[in-house]
Design a protein around this motif. Structure first.
Motif, PDB file in Angstrom:
ATOM      1  N   UNK A 332      38.032 -75.881  45.877  1.00 55.68           N
ATOM      2  CA  UNK A 332      38.468 -75.580  47.493  1.00 55.68           C
ATOM      3  C   UNK A 332      38.260 -77.013  48.171  1.00 55.68           C
ATOM      4  N   UNK A 333      39.137 -77.399  48.700  1.00 56.50           N
ATOM      5  CA  UNK A 333      39.088 -78.891  49.623  1.00 56.50           C
ATOM      6  C   UNK A 333      39.101 -78.491  51.106  1.00 56.50           C
ATOM      7  N   UNK A 334      38.470 -79.552  51.961  1.00 56.14           N
ATOM      8  CA  UNK A 334      38.454 -79.467  53.267  1.00 56.14           C
ATOM      9  C   UNK A 334      39.882 -80.355  53.789  1.00 56.14           C
ATOM     10  N   UNK A 335      40.518 -79.748  54.752  1.00 62.26           N
ATOM     11  CA  UNK A 335      41.691 -80.526  55.235  1.00 62.26           C
ATOM     12  C   UNK A 335      41.170 -81.367  56.166  1.00 62.26           C
ATOM     13  N   UNK A 336      41.690 -82.848  55.871  1.00 67.37           N
ATOM     14  CA  UNK A 336      41.298 -84.058  56.999  1.00 67.37           C
ATOM     15  C   UNK A 336      41.365 -83.753  58.203  1.00 67.37           C
ATOM     16  N   UNK A 337      42.497 -83.030  58.661  1.00 66.84           N
ATOM     17  CA  UNK A 337      42.725 -82.840  59.951  1.00 66.84           C
ATOM     18  C   UNK A 337      41.939 -81.832  60.666  1.00 66.84           C
ATOM     19  N   UNK A 338      41.082 -81.145  60.079  1.00 65.29           N
ATOM     20  CA  UNK A 338      40.329 -79.889  60.690  1.00 65.29           C
ATOM     21  C   UNK A 338      39.614 -80.381  61.922  1.00 65.29           C
TER      22      UNK A 338
END
Length: 433
Positions: A332-338
């Motif tokens: 699972x990754x974090x979206x850069x635009x969050x």
């Protein structure tokens, strides 16, 4: 209409602008709970482990488990976030490609993630590599202490590597698949063979595989003692201190004595001792799942869950050294635009932690320490075998060239080619000739 992401960002700006007014509620204008969206799609060829639930069912179970966590600082209650799972069988929206429903270019994936207001996304390692240079994912090292030592301390070493690119970590893994020796415990007791344990080496493996192989009066094998090819023979190379290719030059090393010995050992299991079947692909599947008498022992990264047989697991027998091939997916990754990276990171850690109770084998060391309480179906010796396997784990090569070469080696071994021909097939494939 303003998107959720825009609203989160604008309320944060409003809160910052009100700071000089000395209001009695300094958090006026900020959302008390940060809403987050977790986007997932099917993971190709994923065997989901205990219970064999679908991937979606597993994710939903993890989501429910996380929502019930009211004590942990990474749970929704104390982490002050809410999490919504959005599951797509294919990419949805205007960026979907009918001819390639499971793949988007990095540019289109970034646009799609913005369209669906995603904060977290489930990925597999080849996607992480493809996205690394396009600013789609948020590097996680900023959350893991200096040089990411927190991650190194908390996770088993092999499981992080597939999600690293250019020195940065972009996702956290959920599940581990170490190669283990699965054995029919009831049949072992019937034949009088002691279950495999850490004392087994290759000689003991052969000795007991011979005892466990049943042959008819005409010599035909009625039940194989061992199935050893299903997950390739990286184990044999590595445990004999051999490599397929040089790390720096990619030059073939299969001609070296340790590699020749390892290949000869596996060839002997099939064609000299005749304890392991010359079966790959569909033939192997039929042997395991549609045969009335599957092999007594099986090398597998997946649990051998056969209804009418009592298969247990043990650590691999040792060659010259101990080395256990390990795979891991998904991550699972974090979206850069969050708009809420800190909340997204808390949710990421919460999801990883919740997933461990449903994982094939935990990726977190802390979760492995309590796996005996999480998985009541496991015996103490199996818990110890899983622990040992992860501590000795080595990531399977992700190089498609090496994987192609390994397939050529397996095909040659099944045909019964001599060792020189097997090596020639492997090196030829490795050089792309």
């Amino acid at each position: 209409m303003l998107s959720r992401r825009t609203l989160i960002g604008s309320t944060a700006v409003l809160a910052a602008g009100c700071g000089g007014l000395d209001l009695p509620f300094p958090e006026f204008g900020t959302p008390k709970i940060t809403p987050l969206t977790w986007v997932s799609r099917p993971v190709p060829n994923l065997n989901t482990g205990p219970g064999m639930t679908s991937f979606l069912q597993q994710l939903q179970r993890v989501e429910r488990s996380l929502s019930e966590d009211t004590e942990s600082p990474i749970g929704p209650t104390r982490g002050r976030y809410s999490l919504t799972l959005e599951y797509y069988e294919t990419y949805a929206g205007s960026y979907s490609d009918p001819e390639s429903p499971h793949f988007l270019s990095p540019k289109h994936l970034a646009e799609w993630l913005k369209e669906v207001d995603a904060d977290l996304i489930t990925l597999w390692s080849d996607e992480v590599r493809a996205l690394e240079n396009h600013g789609v994912l948020l590097p996680l090292d900023q959350f893991g202490g200096a040089n990411g030592e927190d991650f190194e301390r908390e996770f088993f070493a092999p499981v992080l590597e597939p999600y690293r690119e250019s020195g940065a970590l972009y996702a956290l893994p959920l599940n581990a698949f170490p190669l283990m020796l699965y054995y029919d415990a009831d049949y072992f007791a019937q034949v009088g063979v002691t279950p495999p344990d850490r004392s087994w080496d290759w000689d003991v493996l052969v000795e007991n595989a011979l005892k466990l192989t049943e042959r008819g009066d005409d010599g035909t094998v009625e039940r194989w003692g061992l199935e050893s090819l299903g997950e390739a023979i990286w184990w044999a190379l590595w445990q004999n201190e051999a490599e397929m290719a040089d790390v720096l030059t990619s030059q073939c090393r299969l001609q070296e004595p340790p590699a020749l010995e390892a290949i000869e050992f596996v060839r002997g299991l099939i064609h000299s001792h005749r304890v392991s079947p010359p079966a790959l692909g569909a033939d192997r599947f039929e042997l395991l799942y549609n045969s009335p008498r599957p092999p007594a022992m099986v090398y597998s990264t997946f649990p051998l869950d056969l209804i009418h047989f009592n298969y247990r697991c043990a650590v691999l027998p040792m060659g010259k050294v101990r080395s256990i091939p390990v795979e891991t997916y998904p991550g699972i990754a974090i979206v850069a635009e969050t708009a809420a990276p800190e909340a997204a990171y808390a949710a990421l850690r919460g999801l990883v932690r919740s997933f461990q109770q449903f994982a094939n084998v935990p990726v977190e060391k802390e979760a492995m320490g309590r796996i005996g309480r999480i998985r009541r179906d496991l015996r103490p010796e199996e818990v110890a075998a899983m622990q040992q396997s992860m501590e000795l784990g080595r990531l399977l090569p992700e190089s498609e060239t090496q994987r192609t070469a390994m397939r050529s080696i397996l095909d040659a071994l099944v045909r019964g080619d001599d060792v020189a021909a097997v090596v020639n097939q492997g090196c030829t494939a490795l050089y792309g000739a």
